[in-house]
Design an enzyme around this catalytic site. Structure first.
Site, PDB file in Angstrom:
ATOM      1  N   SER A 134       4.394  -3.269  14.547  1.00  0.00           N
ATOM      2  CA  SER A 134       4.459  -1.837  14.851  1.00  0.00           C
ATOM      3  C   SER A 134       5.701  -1.490  15.660  1.00  0.00           C
ATOM      4  CB  SER A 134       3.214  -1.426  15.649  1.00  0.00           C
ATOM      5  OG  SER A 134       3.351  -0.105  16.158  1.00  0.00           O
ATOM      6  N   TYR A 158       7.610   4.735  12.890  1.00  0.00           N
ATOM      7  CA  TYR A 158       7.261   6.142  13.060  1.00  0.00           C
ATOM      8  C   TYR A 158       8.518   6.975  12.843  1.00  0.00           C
ATOM      9  CZ  TYR A 158       2.778   4.882  15.196  1.00  0.00           C
ATOM     10  OH  TYR A 158       1.522   4.393  15.423  1.00  0.00           O
ATOM     11  N   THR A 184       4.943   5.479   8.857  1.00  0.00           N
ATOM     12  CA  THR A 184       3.744   6.220   9.232  1.00  0.00           C
ATOM     13  C   THR A 184       4.086   7.697   9.384  1.00  0.00           C
ATOM     14  OG1 THR A 184       2.758   4.319  10.335  1.00  0.00           O
ATOM     15  CG2 THR A 184       1.937   6.484  10.966  1.00  0.00           C
ATOM     16  N   LYS A 274       2.741   5.500   4.768  1.00  0.00           N
ATOM     17  CA  LYS A 274       1.426   5.237   5.347  1.00  0.00           C
ATOM     18  C   LYS A 274       0.844   6.513   5.950  1.00  0.00           C
ATOM     19  CE  LYS A 274      -0.901   2.168   8.677  1.00  0.00           C
ATOM     20  NZ  LYS A 274      -1.366   3.152   9.675  1.00  0.00           N
ATOM     21  N   HIS A 298      -5.434   6.469   9.727  1.00  0.00           N
ATOM     22  CA  HIS A 298      -5.032   5.907  11.031  1.00  0.00           C
ATOM     23  C   HIS A 298      -6.250   5.389  11.794  1.00  0.00           C
ATOM     24  CE1 HIS A 298      -1.171   6.030  13.468  1.00  0.00           C
ATOM     25  NE2 HIS A 298      -1.986   5.371  14.263  1.00  0.00           N
TER      26      HIS A 298
END
Length: 400
Positions: A134, A158, A184, A274, A298
């Site tokens: 992540s 992100y 994401t 995602k 999520h």
């Protein structure tokens, strides 16, 4: 009924008492499923860390509905379809995976257990499945590559306000051998995770009387926390703040498909979007060049009352067509859950909470135990359904 006194010679074979085992391996071996590992994790982990994993947004309706959706799926057995061996291998994102699931990206991972991404990526490498790091992980791409050489590594990004910083991070991930990017798109702002608010969770954690008392019942966690390197976001600044402030300082609610298109233009590898839950967003993501999709809510941690990923899956598959690779994320707690997802249109699955429960229960060995349990559950489930491989699974084997 006639009775008699038992003979000592008859009792001796029955009196095989197990020695108490307190080592990690023996403890983990007693876990029959992921729920057992969750119970171990809850006993061994301070409440703020456990609740961060276990909790969800607002009233946690989405996470509850997700579990109910999996439980409502009926798997149909086909009688007299003998299957001596089940082939669980598959291909995803242009590469091989020994199992049809991998490890999802998780933030703050070394807060859950000091082995964190090091243990998770090594366990994934040993099992032959992908590990996803992540953006908000506690190890950098370079550190994960060093901790699990030869593993298959994916990176989760992100969409940030700062494109140059994003570009630099993507360059580092690619240089470190991360082959696939998961972007994401469901986090323009932080979801309202009330358990974290009530626990006053920060990274790094602040020492209050409450946290010290809570940690005192978990000496191993406390010892590991104090004797390993400081807990920071390896890819971000090391400043301490509450979680919503950290997220909201990074992300921009005005981000658009143009930002996703920019990421596509600078990332040379496979790119999966995602957070897709509708046919409309499926089409928009594919139109900007996504190679695949991750159907995800999520884990119920962003928009409460969001669609359940499993229920959204058939709609996304219908819009994407059969040639687009689709990964199912959110809510998986058993091998049967993975089988259900594959039957309903997924090519692959990601485990998040299940992975972290194993990590909290026993570090790297706990993650390996999760993978082992899920693989065995898949094998038995598929044998009972008369399915010899993932290719045999489809809508004809489920009833929703």
């Amino acid at each position: 009924m006639k009775r008699r006194l038992p003979q000592i010679s008859e009792l001796r074979p029955l009196m095989q008492f197990e020695r108490s085992a307190f080592d990690r391996a023996s403890r983990l071996a007693k876990a029959a499923d992921v729920w057992d590992l969750r119970a171990m994790a809850k006993r061994r982990t301070p409440r703020p860390a456990f609740d961060y994993v276990d909790g969800a947004a607002q009233r946690e309706l989405t996470v509850d509905r997700t579990r109910a959706a999996f439980d409502a799926v009926e798997l149909l057995p086909r009688i007299l379809h003998g299957t001596e061996k089940v082939d669980l291998t598959t291909t995803i994102a242009g590469g091989h995976s020994a199992l049809p699931f991998g490890i999802a990206p998780t933030g703050f991972t070394r807060f859950m257990h000091s082995e964190g991404e090091d243990g998770g990526s090594a366990a994934a490498r040993d099992a032959g499945i992908p590990f996803t790091l992540s953006t908000m992980g506690t190890r950098s791409p370079e550190q994960v590559a060093e901790a699990s050489p030869g593993g298959r590594h994916w990176f989760q990004l992100y969409l940030w306000k700062d494109r140059e910083r994003s570009r630099a991070l993507l360059d580092r991930a690619w240089a470190s051998g991360f082959e696939t990017l998961l972007v994401t798109v469901d986090t323009p702002v932080a979801g309202q995770r009330l358990r974290d608010t009530r626990n006053g969770m920060t990274i790094p954690p602040r020492l209050t009387l409450k946290t010290v008392l809570d940690a005192s019942y978990r000496p191993e966690w406390w010892f590991n926390f104090l004797t390993t390197d400081p807990l920071t976001f390896a890819s971000l600044s090391g400043s301490s703040a509450d979680l919503p402030s950290i997220i909201n300082s990074m992300f921009d609610p005005t981000l658009s498909m143009a930002d996703l298109e920019w990421v596509r233009s600078v990332w040379p590898g496979q790119l999966f979007v995602k957070g897709v839950l509708t046919a409309e967003d499926t089409r928009r993501s594919l139109d900007v060049g996504a190679d695949g999709l991750v159907v995800s809510n999520h884990g119920g941690r962003q928009l409460d009352r969001a669609p359940v990923s499993l229920r959204a899956l058939p709609e996304v598959r219908a819009e994407a067509g059969s040639s687009v690779e689709i990964i199912l994320d959110s809510g998986i707690m058993s091998g049967a859950d993975i089988v259900a997802a594959l039957c309903l249109g997924a090519d692959f699955a990601l485990i998040g909470r299940a992975y972290l429960y194993g990590l909290m229960a026993g570090g790297r060995e706990g993650v390996s135990r999760v993978i082992e349990l899920l693989a065995k559950e898949m094998e038995v489930t598929m044998q009972l359904m008369g399915a010899g491989s993932a290719a045999d699974l489809g809508p004809h084997l489920v009833r929703v």
